[in-house]
Each structure stands twice: as structure tokens, then as C-alpha cells.
Scaffold this active site. Structure first.
Site, PDB file in Angstrom:
ATOM      1  N   LYS A   1      -0.440   1.329  -4.998  1.00 21.21           N
ATOM      2  CA  LYS A   1       0.606   1.601  -4.254  1.00 21.21           C
ATOM      3  C   LYS A   1       1.643   2.192  -5.091  1.00 21.21           C
ATOM      4  O   LYS A   1       2.193   1.735  -6.081  1.00 21.21           O
ATOM      5  CB  LYS A   1       1.050   0.346  -3.573  1.00 21.21           C
TER       6      LYS A   1
ATOM      7  N   ASP B   1       7.879 -11.928   6.296  1.00 18.22           N
ATOM      8  CA  ASP B   1       7.625 -10.609   6.940  1.00 18.22           C
ATOM      9  C   ASP B   1       6.046 -10.451   7.531  1.00 18.22           C
ATOM     10  O   ASP B   1       5.268  -9.508   7.220  1.00 18.22           O
ATOM     11  CB  ASP B   1       7.698  -9.816   5.919  1.00 18.22           C
TER      12      ASP B   1
ATOM     13  N   TYR C   1      -8.326  -3.310  -2.849  1.00 20.87           N
ATOM     14  CA  TYR C   1      -8.405  -2.402  -1.684  1.00 20.87           C
ATOM     15  C   TYR C   1      -9.063  -3.352  -0.648  1.00 20.87           C
ATOM     16  O   TYR C   1     -10.052  -4.209  -0.739  1.00 20.87           O
ATOM     17  CB  TYR C   1      -9.689  -1.532  -2.365  1.00 20.87           C
ATOM     18  N   ALA C   2      -8.495  -3.205   0.494  1.00 22.56           N
ATOM     19  CA  ALA C   2      -9.092  -3.884   1.888  1.00 22.56           C
ATOM     20  C   ALA C   2      -9.687  -3.074   2.521  1.00 22.56           C
ATOM     21  O   ALA C   2      -9.022  -2.161   3.264  1.00 22.56           O
ATOM     22  CB  ALA C   2      -7.806  -4.555   2.529  1.00 22.56           C
TER      23      ALA C   2
END
Ligand SMILES: Clc1cnc2c(Nc3ccc(N4CCOCC4)cc3)nc(-c3cccnc3)cn12
Length: 270
Positions: free
Chosen positions: A42, A138, A92-93
Site C-alpha cells: 500500500k 470504520d 495479500y487478500a
């Protein structure tokens, strides 16, 4: 275990395709060169973070997420930065975001079994977070990722804080998931996450958020009046759970330990 304190840099990684675009930067598929371990990188732009004055939020996201270890919380393996960017080394998804998965469903919703499985994963993660006095604040489909064998994972701790807390940074993005106390900028507790479970359960089963409205003010009004309609096809168990969580008074919402043993899960998950 002491996290490995290796100093990472961009040269350690082969960068792959973009996985998605976020508010403050993009996420790329990447692979660590020596181990061939696949991760998600990211990339956040320092300038944008400084312009929005949210350095403290990014620092907190790193501090909180890098110390958490739970199957339903996306791992942060480390981070590094150069003069213009901050890089977060994340798990990592492979299933992408829940937001995307919902969009690809007919009627943008899941059946009761699948919805119950996802919410149960979320409840497990929140029990773990609340034990550590971390409120996520969130919870929404954009911040939930799908791992192997459909395991839901909470990601994006940019808004998480240690309880209790009162809102400082202005909120942006959708209001749909905010509790009455948050939309009023009042001091809030971890019970804001209970409200979000109710909103998410509704959205997974119905295909749209309970208080959604094109007009911001109308959404605000519906949240403050707890004004939503439960369609007929929702099971009694699901309806009971949603009604127990979408409660105006934060202290009257069903506590997590009761949510975890609610019949909706026991009747829907093998
Ligand atoms: Cl952090 C993080 C870790 N893994 C991911 C991920 N994984 C992921 C997997 C698979 C597919 N595809 C599967 C085939 O169909 C096309 C999409 C996308 C993303 N996505 C995002 C992301 C972020 C923002 C918007 N959209 C996606 C963030 N991630």
C-alpha cells in the site's frame, strides 16, 4: 515473537498489478524477491497525508495494525518510506474487497449462510480488538477483505483509535456506517463498532445500507431517527440481531459476547 526489525526498501520487491485505488494512494500486488512471498504493497503519498494533516492517523494505523495477530485481521508485516511515499507491507487478500464481492452478486447481496459466516468473522476480530481497547470505527465493505477459503479480514486501520475517544479529524466518504454518536461528533466508545455490525449485516442481506439515501442530510436524519425497513425475506433470527444492534443508545446495543452466541450464527454456520 519480536517482529523482524529488518529495514525494508523498494529494491526488495517485484511490483505487480494495481489491486485497487484508495483515498491516499494505491495498493499493488508485490513479491519479496528472496522468499518469493506474495504481499500487498500500500503506497501512501506523504504530500497528501501532510495536506490532510493526518500524519498521526497513518502513524496510528501502522502502530496498531503491525502488532495485531488474528485470522480475521489483515496482517501488516512492516513498512518503509522514501522522500515522497510511505509503503505498508500488508498481507495479500486473494478475494479482494467485500465491497467488490457484493457488487458481483445478483441483487448485490448474499444468502443468510454466507452473510452469517462473514459477520461471525467480523465479530471474532472485534472481540480481539475490543479486548485490546482498540475501536475500529470504520467497518464497511470497502475496508473488509476476503482471504483464502472466504475468510473475512478487517483492513485499513486508518480510523482505529484507542478507546474512549472523541472525533477530531473530519469524516469523509460514506456516512452510511456511522452511528448516531459519531455523526454528532460526540465522544464515542467501542459500541460504535456494534452499530456497524448491524449496518453491515443489513447490507449483506439486503444489498444496500439501512440508512442510505442520495442526500447527505436525509442519511443523517435516518441515522438519528434509527429509521430503516427490514424486508420480509430476512429471517427472524437475522432481524432480531440487526434490531439488537441498531439501537440509538450505545449502552443498550447487544454486547459482543452475546452477539457471538446469537442463534443466527448457530443456525447458519455448520
Ligand atoms: Cl491491502 C490488500 C491486500 N489484498 C488486497 C486486495 N486484493 C485483491 C485480490 C483480488 C482482486 N481481484 C480478483 C479477480 O478479479 C479482479 C479483482 C482484487 C484485489 N485488494 C485491495 C483493494 C484495495 C482497494 C480497492 N480494491 C482492492 C487491497 N488489498
Amino acid at each position: 515473537t519480536q517482529p523482524n526489525k529488518k529495514a525494508w526498501s523498494l529494491v526488495n520487491f517485484d511490483i505487480g498489478r494495481p489491486l485497487g485505488r484508495g483515498k491516499f494512494g494505491n495498493v499493488y500486488l508485490a513479491r519479496e524477491k528472496e522468499t518469493k512471498f506474495v504481499i500487498a504493497l500500500k503506497v501512501l503519498f506523504k504530500k497528501q497525508i501532510a495536506d490532510q494533516g493526518i500524519e498521526h492517523q497513518v502513524r496510528r494505523e501502522i502502530e496498531i495494525q503491525s502488532h495485531l495477530r488474528h485470522p480475521n485481521i489483515l496482517r501488516m508485516y512492516g513498512f518503509f518510506h522514501d522522500d515522497a511515499r510511505i509503503y505498508l507491507i500488508l498481507e495479500y487478500a486473494p478475494g479482494g474487497t467485500l465491497f467488490n464481492a457484493l457488487k458481483n452478486q445478483p441483487n448485490h447481496r448474499f444468502d443468510e449462510k454466507k452473510s452469517a459466516k462473514y459477520i461471525k468473522c467480523l465479530v471474532s476480530a472485534l472481540i480481539y480488538l475490543h479486548e485490546r481497547n482498540v475501536i475500529h470505527r470504520d467497518i464497511k465493505p470497502e475496508n473488509l477483505l476476503l482471504g483464502n477459503d472466504d475468510q473475512l479480514k478487517i483492513a485499513d486501520f486508518g480510523w482505529s483509535v484507542h478507546e474512549p475517544n472523541s472525533q477530531r479529524t473530519t469524516l469523509c466518504g460514506t456516512m452510511d456506517y456511522l452511528s448516531p454518536e459519531m455523526v454528532q461528533g460526540k465522544p464515542h466508545t467501542k459500541n460504535v463498532d456494534l452499530w456497524s455490525i448491524g449496518v453491515l449485516a443489513y447490507e449483506l442481506l439486503v444489498g444496500s445500507a439501512p440508512f442510505h439515501h442520495e442526500n447527505y442530510d436525509k442519511t443523517y436524519q435516518k441515522i438519528m431517527r434509527v429509521e430503516y425497513v427490514l424486508p420480509q425475506y430476512i429471517s427472524k433470527a437475522a432481524a432480531h440481531l440487526i434490531k439488537s444492534l441498531l439501537v440509538f443508545n450505545p449502552d443498550k446495543r447487544m454486547p459482543l459476547d452475546q452477539v457471538a452466541i446469537h442463534p443466527w450464527f448457530t443456525s447458519n454456520i455448520k
